[in-house]
Motif scaffolding. Structure first.
Motif, PDB file in Angstrom:
ATOM      1  N   GLY A 160       0.772  -1.236   0.000  1.00 31.15           N
ATOM      2  CA  GLY A 160       0.000   0.000   0.000  1.00 31.15           C
ATOM      3  C   GLY A 160       0.799   1.279   0.000  1.00 31.15           C
ATOM      4  N   THR A 161       2.089   1.218  -0.331  1.00 25.74           N
ATOM      5  CA  THR A 161       2.859   2.447  -0.458  1.00 25.74           C
ATOM      6  C   THR A 161       2.850   2.902  -1.921  1.00 25.74           C
ATOM      7  OG1 THR A 161       4.940   1.248  -0.799  1.00 25.74           O
ATOM      8  CG2 THR A 161       4.340   1.831   1.469  1.00 25.74           C
ATOM      9  N   PHE A 162       3.190   4.185  -2.132  1.00 26.28           N
ATOM     10  CA  PHE A 162       3.138   4.773  -3.464  1.00 26.28           C
ATOM     11  C   PHE A 162       4.440   5.516  -3.753  1.00 26.28           C
ATOM     12  CE2 PHE A 162      -1.189   4.128  -2.240  1.00 26.28           C
ATOM     13  CZ  PHE A 162      -1.879   3.848  -3.408  1.00 26.28           C
ATOM     14  N   GLU A 163       4.912   5.338  -4.990  1.00 28.97           N
ATOM     15  CA  GLU A 163       6.119   6.055  -5.413  1.00 28.97           C
ATOM     16  C   GLU A 163       5.812   6.824  -6.685  1.00 28.97           C
ATOM     17  OE1 GLU A 163      10.929   5.444  -6.147  1.00 28.97           O
ATOM     18  OE2 GLU A 163       9.657   3.714  -5.629  1.00 28.97           O
ATOM     19  N   ILE A 164       6.063   8.121  -6.631  1.00 31.57           N
ATOM     20  CA  ILE A 164       5.905   8.998  -7.794  1.00 31.57           C
ATOM     21  C   ILE A 164       7.201   8.968  -8.589  1.00 31.57           C
ATOM     22  CG2 ILE A 164       5.517  11.380  -8.546  1.00 31.57           C
ATOM     23  CD1 ILE A 164       4.162  11.782  -5.720  1.00 31.57           C
ATOM     24  N   PHE A 165       7.079   8.778  -9.902  1.00 28.74           N
ATOM     25  CA  PHE A 165       8.249   8.838 -10.769  1.00 28.74           C
ATOM     26  C   PHE A 165       8.101  10.007 -11.737  1.00 28.74           C
ATOM     27  CE2 PHE A 165       8.602   4.481  -9.367  1.00 28.74           C
ATOM     28  CZ  PHE A 165       9.968   4.278  -9.288  1.00 28.74           C
ATOM     29  N   ASP A 166       9.197  10.723 -11.910  1.00 27.19           N
ATOM     30  CA  ASP A 166       9.240  11.803 -12.900  1.00 27.19           C
ATOM     31  C   ASP A 166      10.456  11.574 -13.783  1.00 27.19           C
ATOM     32  OD1 ASP A 166       7.820  14.505 -13.509  1.00 27.19           O
ATOM     33  OD2 ASP A 166       9.957  14.966 -13.635  1.00 27.19           O
ATOM     34  N   TRP A 167      10.235  11.486 -15.092  1.00 29.27           N
ATOM     35  CA  TRP A 167      11.310  11.193 -16.043  1.00 29.27           C
ATOM     36  C   TRP A 167      11.972  12.488 -16.494  1.00 29.27           C
ATOM     37  CZ3 TRP A 167      10.738   6.609 -14.573  1.00 29.27           C
ATOM     38  CH2 TRP A 167       9.533   5.911 -14.636  1.00 29.27           C
ATOM     39  N   LYS A 168      13.283  12.573 -16.370  1.00 27.03           N
ATOM     40  CA  LYS A 168      14.041  13.737 -16.787  1.00 27.03           C
ATOM     41  C   LYS A 168      15.011  13.339 -17.898  1.00 27.03           C
ATOM     42  CE  LYS A 168      12.317  16.621 -13.748  1.00 27.03           C
ATOM     43  NZ  LYS A 168      11.322  17.624 -14.187  1.00 27.03           N
ATOM     44  N   THR A 169      15.055  14.136 -18.958  1.00 23.03           N
ATOM     45  CA  THR A 169      15.892  13.795 -20.108  1.00 23.03           C
ATOM     46  C   THR A 169      16.959  14.837 -20.406  1.00 23.03           C
ATOM     47  OG1 THR A 169      14.258  14.793 -21.607  1.00 23.03           O
ATOM     48  CG2 THR A 169      14.057  12.428 -21.187  1.00 23.03           C
ATOM     49  N   ALA A 170      17.130  15.816 -19.531  1.00 26.30           N
ATOM     50  CA  ALA A 170      18.155  16.837 -19.741  1.00 26.30           C
ATOM     51  C   ALA A 170      19.548  16.212 -19.691  1.00 26.30           C
ATOM     52  CB  ALA A 170      18.052  17.937 -18.688  1.00 26.30           C
ATOM     53  N   ARG A 171      20.490  16.824 -20.386  1.00 27.37           N
ATOM     54  CA  ARG A 171      21.850  16.298 -20.426  1.00 27.37           C
ATOM     55  C   ARG A 171      22.516  16.355 -19.061  1.00 27.37           C
ATOM     56  NH1 ARG A 171      26.776  18.506 -24.357  1.00 27.37           N
ATOM     57  NH2 ARG A 171      28.422  17.202 -23.469  1.00 27.37           N
ATOM     58  N   TYR A 172      22.261  17.433 -18.336  1.00 23.73           N
ATOM     59  CA  TYR A 172      22.918  17.623 -17.049  1.00 23.73           C
ATOM     60  C   TYR A 172      21.952  17.311 -15.914  1.00 23.73           C
ATOM     61  CZ  TYR A 172      26.447  20.014 -19.816  1.00 23.73           C
ATOM     62  OH  TYR A 172      27.407  20.308 -20.736  1.00 23.73           O
ATOM     63  N   LYS A 173      22.450  16.640 -14.916  1.00 25.17           N
ATOM     64  CA  LYS A 173      21.650  16.302 -13.739  1.00 25.17           C
ATOM     65  C   LYS A 173      21.791  17.412 -12.708  1.00 25.17           C
ATOM     66  CE  LYS A 173      21.284  12.737 -10.152  1.00 25.17           C
ATOM     67  NZ  LYS A 173      21.616  13.563  -8.994  1.00 25.17           N
ATOM     68  N   PRO A 174      20.680  17.989 -12.264  1.00 30.65           N
ATOM     69  CA  PRO A 174      20.780  19.044 -11.255  1.00 30.65           C
ATOM     70  C   PRO A 174      21.253  18.498  -9.914  1.00 30.65           C
ATOM     71  CG  PRO A 174      18.478  18.622 -11.857  1.00 30.65           C
ATOM     72  CD  PRO A 174      19.315  17.712 -12.674  1.00 30.65           C
ATOM     73  N   GLU A 175      21.813  19.371  -9.107  1.00 34.17           N
ATOM     74  CA  GLU A 175      22.192  18.992  -7.748  1.00 34.17           C
ATOM     75  C   GLU A 175      20.930  18.673  -6.947  1.00 34.17           C
ATOM     76  OE1 GLU A 175      25.208  18.600  -6.624  1.00 34.17           O
ATOM     77  OE2 GLU A 175      26.205  19.302  -8.469  1.00 34.17           O
ATOM     78  N   ARG A 176      21.089  17.808  -5.962  1.00 36.46           N
ATOM     79  CA  ARG A 176      19.933  17.436  -5.152  1.00 36.46           C
ATOM     80  C   ARG A 176      19.296  18.665  -4.488  1.00 36.46           C
ATOM     81  NH1 ARG A 176      17.719  12.822  -2.888  1.00 36.46           N
ATOM     82  NH2 ARG A 176      16.700  13.105  -0.863  1.00 36.46           N
ATOM     83  N   GLY A 177      20.134  19.596  -4.087  1.00 35.60           N
ATOM     84  CA  GLY A 177      19.616  20.810  -3.465  1.00 35.60           C
ATOM     85  C   GLY A 177      18.719  21.610  -4.394  1.00 35.60           C
ATOM     86  N   GLN A 178      19.033  21.600  -5.687  1.00 36.32           N
ATOM     87  CA  GLN A 178      18.170  22.282  -6.647  1.00 36.32           C
ATOM     88  C   GLN A 178      16.805  21.614  -6.725  1.00 36.32           C
ATOM     89  OE1 GLN A 178      21.289  22.184  -9.922  1.00 36.32           O
ATOM     90  NE2 GLN A 178      20.326  24.146 -10.378  1.00 36.32           N
ATOM     91  N   LEU A 179      16.806  20.282  -6.701  1.00 31.73           N
ATOM     92  CA  LEU A 179      15.546  19.548  -6.761  1.00 31.73           C
ATOM     93  C   LEU A 179      14.725  19.764  -5.493  1.00 31.73           C
ATOM     94  CD1 LEU A 179      16.831  16.213  -8.316  1.00 31.73           C
ATOM     95  CD2 LEU A 179      15.485  17.980  -9.471  1.00 31.73           C
ATOM     96  N   VAL A 180      15.393  19.840  -4.347  1.00 30.17           N
ATOM     97  CA  VAL A 180      14.691  20.092  -3.089  1.00 30.17           C
ATOM     98  C   VAL A 180      13.905  21.394  -3.167  1.00 30.17           C
ATOM     99  CG1 VAL A 180      15.008  20.668  -0.643  1.00 30.17           C
ATOM    100  CG2 VAL A 180      16.255  18.753  -1.646  1.00 30.17           C
ATOM    101  N   SER A 181      14.486  22.401  -3.780  1.00 32.34           N
ATOM    102  CA  SER A 181      13.861  23.720  -3.825  1.00 32.34           C
ATOM    103  C   SER A 181      12.813  23.860  -4.924  1.00 32.34           C
ATOM    104  CB  SER A 181      14.930  24.803  -4.018  1.00 32.34           C
ATOM    105  OG  SER A 181      15.561  24.667  -5.285  1.00 32.34           O
ATOM    106  N   ARG A 182      12.714  22.877  -5.830  1.00 34.15           N
ATOM    107  CA  ARG A 182      11.750  22.974  -6.920  1.00 34.15           C
ATOM    108  C   ARG A 182      10.342  22.728  -6.397  1.00 34.15           C
ATOM    109  NH1 ARG A 182      13.325  25.543 -11.265  1.00 34.15           N
ATOM    110  NH2 ARG A 182      12.087  24.267 -12.670  1.00 34.15           N
TER     111      ARG A 182
END
Length: 299
Positions: free
Chosen positions: A151-173
């Motif tokens: 009964g748990t759920f995981e959201i997936f978001d597919w990213k195709t950009a060449r560069y991977k953002p820093e985790r901190g950038q994703l936290v703030s999005r």
């Protein structure tokens, strides 16, 4: 509600009306999304131009223009392939659709090799949910929501950009806040009862160019409370804008490099280059694929 320009001081609103009406420039039927909230967070003037005044884009997003468009089109195609993958289309048929585009073939093969979604009871591809924030609709279309055994759920978001953002950038999005918050608020259609508890939710960004390095964010009651406060605060600031001048240009000009309104705002005519590393947080977004095979989920 906008106050009529012909109203006069001699005709003040009653106490009941003044409490129920607002001079906000925001249309009464406005729907918030992570994209519109991100625009305001990046630059209030961009929010005004794009979402309230609905101005046409006077400038390209990034240079080189054709290469940027090709990348975005390929990203949309990849989203379509994964929508089919989780809608019952045979993998052989999906793989054939990628044939002829070397990069798309590589992305697909990486996905199949990694199997990032793993074991599920059910998956929901390109599914839309609607909740509310500060009395306004809050909507999102998810690339994928995976329901796990237990009964748990995981959201997936597919990213195709060449560069991977820093985790901190994703936290703030805003996407990292809105998607799990909305699932916890409006996900009852997936459970057949109460929506998932925050502790039952996590969100993963999977990067086609960095398949072995996803970023996963666990959710909790604490996160949900903080996110609700942050989102309400953000919407409150938008509602407080009663004049055009209240939607000021951002002081952080790095947001202007890839903004389609930069020339309109006098922030330069030349677009930023897509090779400028993680400063370009390329967004493809979800795609509502027109597929007979895609199961419709009703709420």
């Amino acid at each position: 509600m906008n106050t009529s320009p012909n109203s006069t001081p001699e005709e003040p609103l009653s106490e009941e009306s003044s409490e129920g009406e607002s001079d906000s420039l925001l249309p009464e039927d406005f729907q918030f999304s992570q994209g519109s909230l991100q625009d305001f967070d990046d630059c209030p003037r961009r929010f005004l131009l794009r979402h309230i005044e609905e101005r046409p884009y006077p400038a390209p997003e990034a240079e080189p223009i054709r290469e940027n468009e090709r990348r975005k089109e390929r990203g949309v195609r990849f989203h379509e392939l994964l929508c089919q993958e989780h809608s019952g289309v045979p993998r052989e048929a999906i793989r054939r659709q990628a044939t002829g585009d070397e990069k798309l073939e590589v992305w697909w093969d990486r996905y199949v090799h990694r199997e990032p979604v793993g074991e599920t009871d059910r998956t929901y591809a390109e599914i839309s949910l609607e909740g509310e924030v500060a009395g306004y609709p809050l909507v999102a279309t998810y690339d994928l929501i995976a329901e796990r055994p237990g009964g748990t759920f995981e959201i997936f978001d597919w990213k195709t950009a060449r560069y991977k953002p820093e985790r901190g950038q994703l936290v703030s999005r805003l996407q990292t806040k809105v998607y799990p918050f909305l699932l916890a608020q409006a996900g009852s259609g997936l459970t057949g009862g109460d929506p998932p508890e925050p502790e039952q939710i996590k969100m993963t960004y999977w990067f086609a160019e960095h398949p072995g390095d996803p970023e996963t964010f666990e959710y909790s009651d604490y996160n949900a409370k903080v996110d609700e406060e942050d989102l309400q605060d953000l919407v409150g600031k938008i509602l407080a804008g009663t004049e055009r001048a209240h939607f000021e240009k951002t002081e952080d000009r790095t947001h202007c490099k890839f903004c389609t309104y930069r020339s309109h705002c006098g922030r330069g005519a030349q677009a930023g280059n897509i090779e400028d590393g993680s400063s370009y947080l390329e967004e493809t977004g979800s795609t509502q694929a027109d597929l007979d095979d895609v199961e419709e989920i009703e709420f």
